[in-house]
Design a protein around this motif. Structure first.
Motif, PDB file in Angstrom:
ATOM      1  N   HIS A   1       1.048  -5.807  -2.655  1.00  0.00           N
ATOM      2  CA  HIS A   1       1.420  -6.959  -1.634  1.00  0.00           C
ATOM      3  C   HIS A   1       0.387  -6.962  -0.573  1.00  0.00           C
ATOM      4  O   HIS A   1      -0.673  -6.293  -0.374  1.00  0.00           O
ATOM      5  CB  HIS A   1       2.883  -6.389  -0.970  1.00  0.00           C
TER       6      HIS A   1
ATOM      7  N   ASP B   1      -2.048  -3.411   6.335  1.00  0.00           N
ATOM      8  CA  ASP B   1      -2.208  -1.663   5.712  1.00  0.00           C
ATOM      9  C   ASP B   1      -2.747  -1.823   4.413  1.00  0.00           C
ATOM     10  O   ASP B   1      -3.329  -0.695   4.109  1.00  0.00           O
ATOM     11  CB  ASP B   1      -1.222  -0.880   6.393  1.00  0.00           C
ATOM     12  N   HIS B   2      -2.572  -2.851   3.713  1.00  0.00           N
ATOM     13  CA  HIS B   2      -2.805  -2.757   2.246  1.00  0.00           C
ATOM     14  C   HIS B   2      -4.076  -3.490   1.941  1.00  0.00           C
ATOM     15  O   HIS B   2      -4.775  -3.446   0.633  1.00  0.00           O
ATOM     16  CB  HIS B   2      -1.824  -2.921   1.353  1.00  0.00           C
TER      17      HIS B   2
ATOM     18  N   ASP C   1       5.252  -0.785  -1.155  1.00  0.00           N
ATOM     19  CA  ASP C   1       6.012  -0.217  -0.150  1.00  0.00           C
ATOM     20  C   ASP C   1       7.519  -0.450  -0.552  1.00  0.00           C
ATOM     21  O   ASP C   1       8.382  -0.869   0.125  1.00  0.00           O
ATOM     22  CB  ASP C   1       6.120  -1.010   1.178  1.00  0.00           C
TER      23      ASP C   1
ATOM     24  N   HIS D   1       2.743   4.735   0.669  1.00  0.00           N
ATOM     25  CA  HIS D   1       2.600   5.875   1.779  1.00  0.00           C
ATOM     26  C   HIS D   1       3.324   7.129   1.274  1.00  0.00           C
ATOM     27  O   HIS D   1       4.387   7.106   0.743  1.00  0.00           O
ATOM     28  CB  HIS D   1       3.351   5.404   3.103  1.00  0.00           C
TER      29      HIS D   1
END
Ligand SMILES: [Zn+2]
Ligand SMILES: [Zn+2]
Length: 213
Positions: free
Chosen positions: A56, A60-61, A148, A188
């Motif tokens: 996605h 943070d990705h 996530d 994560h």
């Protein structure tokens, strides 16, 4: 399949280098931050980077894509429903006081059931909206990159602007239907398996009880 984990950036995001040892082809999943560390990991692997796969487009990705692409011009794969997030990387980053290096638009748009070939390895895309509208799980060769959606002992947030809790519940039903031995590699935290999460994840145990009753 060989998978190397690199934990990146202030969000401790897991980026994964997936490698076919027989052909030397590799894909990089969710290059979130720390481009120099990722570039170093790819160089040390000896593999050739063929693709960048995104579960996605939360910042943070995707934060290291532009810098990695300046070394290897690998095509970015993303579901179209996350394009608005992808194109808003700078605004997402500013929200956290971070800078952002905007990559060009994705080269390949992912869809449910699309097959991704990497050397002799074969993966399948599972559209899994909820945490974000264009979230996907990429699974095959006994592993699942779940982004996530699902974590060891937890599930993805749905309090974000484009999140949808009902959609995440449906997506989790499909993800947990993968074989119990599937190695789950989340965005994560530590790796787990579908079977372990069905038995111990407090967000899934109701589902497990319903299935095994
Ligand atoms: Zn996210
Ligand atoms: Zn994340």
């Amino acid at each position: 399949v060989k998978v190397t984990t690199v934990v990146t950036g202030p969000f401790q995001e897991n980026s994964y280098l997936v490698q076919d040892d027989t052909t030397g082809d590799a894909a990089l999943v969710d290059p979130g931050a720390d481009a120099p560390g990722l570039i170093d990991a790819i160089r040390r692997s000896g593999a050739t980077l063929r693709a960048i796969w995104l579960t996605h487009a939360h910042v943070d990705h995707i934060g290291a894509i532009a810098e990695v692409q300046r070394v290897w011009d690998a095509p970015v794969h993303l579901h179209a429903a996350d394009l608005p997030l992808y194109r808003n990387g700078a605004a997402q980053a500013a929200h956290f006081g971070l800078t952002f290096d905007q990559p060009r638009d994705p080269d390949v748009l992912l869809e449910d059931n699309l097959t991704l070939l990497l050397g002799q390895l074969r993966f399948v895309v599972l559209h899994s909206p909820g945490h974000s509208p264009g979230h996907v799980v990429i699974h095959g060769e006994g592993v699942a990159f779940v982004g996530d959606c699902l974590f060891s002992g937890s599930v993805g947030r749905t309090d974000l602007p484009l999140s949808n809790a009902a959609e995440l519940r449906q997506s989790l039903s499909r993800i947990t239907a993968l074989p119990a031995t599937t190695r789950v590699l989340p965005g994560h935290g530590p790796a787990t398996t579908i079977g372990k999460e069905l038995q111990t994840n407090p967000f899934l145990v109701d589902r497990a009880t319903a299935e095994y009753r």
